[in-house]
Design an enzyme around this catalytic site. Structure first.
Site, short mmCIF file in Angstrom:
data_model
loop_
_atom_site.label_atom_id
_atom_site.label_comp_id
_atom_site.label_asym_id
_atom_site.label_seq_id
_atom_site.Cartn_x
_atom_site.Cartn_y
_atom_site.Cartn_z
N GLY A 43 42.17 30.66 36.54
CA GLY A 43 41.34 29.66 36.43
C GLY A 43 42.06 28.14 36.57
CD GLU A 97 45.01 27.93 29.80
OE1 GLU A 97 44.14 28.51 30.83
OE2 GLU A 97 44.91 28.84 28.73
CG ASP A 98 40.76 27.65 32.95
OD1 ASP A 98 41.54 27.78 31.71
OD2 ASP A 98 40.20 28.61 33.47
CG ASP A 101 36.95 28.93 24.21
OD1 ASP A 101 36.05 27.74 23.97
OD2 ASP A 101 36.54 29.79 23.98
N GLY A 103 41.88 28.81 21.55
CA GLY A 103 43.30 28.71 21.41
C GLY A 103 44.29 29.82 21.41
CB THR A 105 44.45 32.52 26.09
OG1 THR A 105 43.05 32.77 25.90
CG2 THR A 105 45.01 32.87 27.39
CG ASP A 157 35.86 33.91 36.10
OD1 ASP A 157 36.67 33.19 35.42
OD2 ASP A 157 35.71 35.18 35.91
NE ARG A 163 38.47 33.30 39.47
CZ ARG A 163 38.68 33.53 37.92
NH1 ARG A 163 38.86 32.26 37.34
NH2 ARG A 163 38.87 34.75 37.55
#
Ligand code: XMP
Ligand code: MG
Length: 174
Positions: A43, A97-98, A101, A103, A105, A157, A163
């Protein structure tokens, strides 16, 4: 599931955020050596490619893969099947990072990278969904803070689709 017909974030809104972030990062890293951008696959790639072209500093690019979502459902474990090729010891590492959320990941990524003994370790995210946070994560550079919506486009995605869109859309039920 399908994407919203109107963009949630326009190309202009995204590019304004990218330009502002690139300015902040360029200023912060101006007098520092060995900048390495660690881009989170998949992403983060679209965002990172726009961002790095506005950072006029010597830098290296590495990629890391973290998988925590299958479709829209959280799987539980965070896997890191791709790691940077070069040693990060003593480097100024900036993770790209994209979206931030829960946290989960991102904190797994930051923990793994910190074990490589970088000189510094910072985080840049295009989007932040603070209302979803489960694990605390410090992001030094945040593009746009959004409410709790699942978004697609500009690298993001749903089941590998969307994407390539230059704008960001929300995902909606059929
Ligand atoms: P956590 O929850 O660990 O998740 O902070 C970060 C990763 O989750 C994915 N993610 C999304 N992907 N639209 C997406 O396409 C979203 O709204 C979204 N929210 C989280 C994403 O892979 C991110 O790196
Ligand atoms: Mg995804």
């Amino acid at each position: 599931m399908h994407r919203s017909s109107e963009p949630f974030l326009s190309e202009n809104q995204i590019q304004d955020a990218v330009t502002r972030l690139a300015g902040e990062i360029s200023e912060r890293y101006r007098n520092r050596d060995n900048l390495v951008l660690v881009v989170v696959l998949k992403g983060g790639t679209v965002f990172a490619s726009d961002l790095m072209r506005q950072i006029p500093l010597p830098l290296a690019v590495e990629y890391i893969r973290a998988k925590s979502y299958d479709g829209i459902d959280f799987l539980g474990d965070v896997l890191l099947p791709v790691l940077p090729e070069q040693p990060l010891r003593g480097k100024s590492v900036l993770v790209i990072e994209d979206i931030l959320d829960t946290g989960r990941t991102t904190s797994a990524i930051m923990k793994t990278l910190s074990e490589h003994d970088p000189a510094s370790l910072e985080l840049c995210v295009l989007l932040d969904k603070p209302s979803r946070r489960v694990v605390p994560v410090d992001a030094q550079y945040i593009g746009i803070t959004i409410e709790d919506r699942f978004v697609v486009g500009y690298g993001l995605d749903h089941d590998e689709r969307f994407r390539n869109l230059p704008e960001i859309y929300t995902l909606e039920e059929d």
